[in-house]
Write an enzyme that holds these catalytic residues in place. Structure first.
Site, PDB file in Angstrom:
ATOM      1  CB  SER A 115      77.676  80.134 -28.237  1.00 42.24           C
ATOM      2  OG  SER A 115      76.765  79.156 -28.728  1.00 42.24           O
ATOM      3  N   GLY A 116      79.440  78.494 -30.658  1.00 44.60           N
ATOM      4  CA  GLY A 116      80.154  77.257 -30.971  1.00 44.60           C
ATOM      5  C   GLY A 116      81.576  77.536 -31.437  1.00 44.60           C
ATOM      6  CD  GLU A 117      85.033  75.177 -29.670  1.00 44.11           C
ATOM      7  OE1 GLU A 117      85.995  75.917 -29.903  1.00 44.11           O
ATOM      8  OE2 GLU A 117      84.584  74.995 -28.522  1.00 44.11           O
ATOM      9  CB  THR A 118      82.696  76.855 -36.784  1.00 44.33           C
ATOM     10  OG1 THR A 118      83.238  75.530 -36.822  1.00 44.33           O
ATOM     11  CG2 THR A 118      82.916  77.522 -38.138  1.00 44.33           C
ATOM     12  CG  LEU A 154      72.289  77.344 -35.633  1.00 40.77           C
ATOM     13  CD1 LEU A 154      70.810  77.310 -36.000  1.00 40.77           C
ATOM     14  CD2 LEU A 154      72.452  77.462 -34.134  1.00 40.77           C
ATOM     15  CE  LYS A 165      75.889  68.676 -39.800  1.00 47.17           C
ATOM     16  NZ  LYS A 165      75.728  70.021 -39.209  1.00 47.17           N
ATOM     17  CE1 TYR A 189      77.232  65.947 -37.570  1.00 48.80           C
ATOM     18  CE2 TYR A 189      78.411  65.269 -39.561  1.00 48.80           C
ATOM     19  CZ  TYR A 189      78.189  66.192 -38.551  1.00 48.80           C
ATOM     20  OH  TYR A 189      78.908  67.363 -38.541  1.00 48.80           O
ATOM     21  NE  ARG A 244      71.646  76.954 -26.478  1.00 51.50           N
ATOM     22  CZ  ARG A 244      72.121  76.867 -25.249  1.00 51.50           C
ATOM     23  NH1 ARG A 244      71.448  77.400 -24.246  1.00 51.50           N
ATOM     24  NH2 ARG A 244      73.278  76.257 -25.005  1.00 51.50           N
ATOM     25  NE  ARG A 245      74.813  79.864 -23.974  1.00 55.87           N
ATOM     26  CZ  ARG A 245      76.077  80.235 -23.932  1.00 55.87           C
ATOM     27  NH1 ARG A 245      76.397  81.422 -23.401  1.00 55.87           N
ATOM     28  NH2 ARG A 245      77.034  79.456 -24.409  1.00 55.87           N
ATOM     29  NE  ARG A 278      82.052  67.907 -28.320  1.00 62.38           N
ATOM     30  CZ  ARG A 278      81.391  68.311 -29.412  1.00 62.38           C
ATOM     31  NH1 ARG A 278      81.810  67.938 -30.611  1.00 62.38           N
ATOM     32  NH2 ARG A 278      80.341  69.103 -29.306  1.00 62.38           N
TER      33      ARG A 278
END
Length: 278
Positions: free
Chosen positions: A63-66, A128, A183, A179, A88-89, A214
């Protein structure tokens, strides 16, 4: 917060981000990666050979951009006999191309209860991720480290041979920046699982049309968009280039247990698939 104060704070944040990016050293592309004519001509045959193996794949973070672009490109290239997205959905797709995509809805707080969702996949792509601004420090660590690591553990137990992780430029578990520290830590901990093949992708600033607004990132994207590609390619990269590199890398036979592709290596590999669209 007063609008003027908010704007000033946003501008300051962008300035700090740009300054940090300017201070980062450009990483050299790894040996063996490039966009030569020979590589461009080899890709179709590599893809066809890969298709003949009838491999299955799962994507985390579709569901994310990548992840969204990755799923689209996987279906376009018809590389896998079975495609599963784990999230999750349940996602809604209107296009016919998505009709055979399997969806596994899981609770990431109770992933052990959903071990079956990770079984029977040859290849896994983990996209993720969240942000500290969106989820808070604890939430960020939970998603980008705990969810990723637990998913990798279940994937390994379920038979996954090739695990692909989208990380970040500058990832380092000893970093003072949360961050980059997280990672780097998750990169190392996934390596300890000893997949047959483990590919880490460390993109710089991702250039994409986000579904969520954003403003700060929009300004930084404009900044990188105005730079010569020879310089920008060391610090930023279009999402489509990351995805192309991931898939081109996946179809190439490799005897390496672990491989790390930095920003420039991804750029070069993506270009072997043809010119990048703006």
């Amino acid at each position: 917060m007063h609008p003027a104060t908010a704007l000033s704070a946003g501008a300051a944040a962008v300035a700090v981000l740009v300054a940090a990016l300017l201070l980062l050293r450009s990483e050299d592309a790894g040996p063996g990666w490039g966009s030569s004519m020979a590589e461009t001509e080899a890709l179709p045959k590599l893809r066809e050979d890969f298709r003949m193996q009838n491999k299955s794949v799962f994507i985390l973070g579709a569901s994310g951009e990548t992840g969204r672009v990755l799923l689209k490109e996987i279906l376009k290239q018809s590389l896998f006999s079975k495609v599963t997205i784990i999230g999750r959905r349940k996602l809604t797709f209107d296009e016919e191309a998505y009709k055979n995509v399997n969806q596994e809805v899981v609770d990431f707080e109770k992933l052990d209860d959903y071990a079956s969702a990770f079984q029977g996949h040859d290849v896994g792509f983990c996209c993720l991720g969240t942000t500290r601004r969106k989820a808070g420090a604890d939430g960020f660590v939970r998603v980008d480290r705990d969810y990723v690591l637990k998913s990798a553990e279940l994937a390994k137990a379920g038979g996954c041979k090739h695990f692909n992780l989208v990380s970040s430029k500058g990832a380092d578990k000893s970093s003072s920046f949360l961050y980059l520290q997280v990672k780097g830590e998750v990169e190392d901990r996934v390596e300890e699982l000893k997949f047959d093949r483990y590919s880490i992708f460390r993109p710089g600033f991702l250039l994409c049309d986000r579904q969520e607004s954003r403003p700060g990132e929009w300004l930084v994207m404009k900044f990188f968009g105005s730079l010569p590609e020879s310089w920008a390619s060391g610090h930023s990269i279009p999402v489509v280039a990351v995805v192309r590199a991931m898939l081109s890398n996946a179809v190439r036979p490799s005897d390496k247990k672990k491989e790390v592709l930095d920003n420039k290596a991804m750029y070069h590999l993506a270009k072997a698939d043809g010119p990048l669209k703006p």
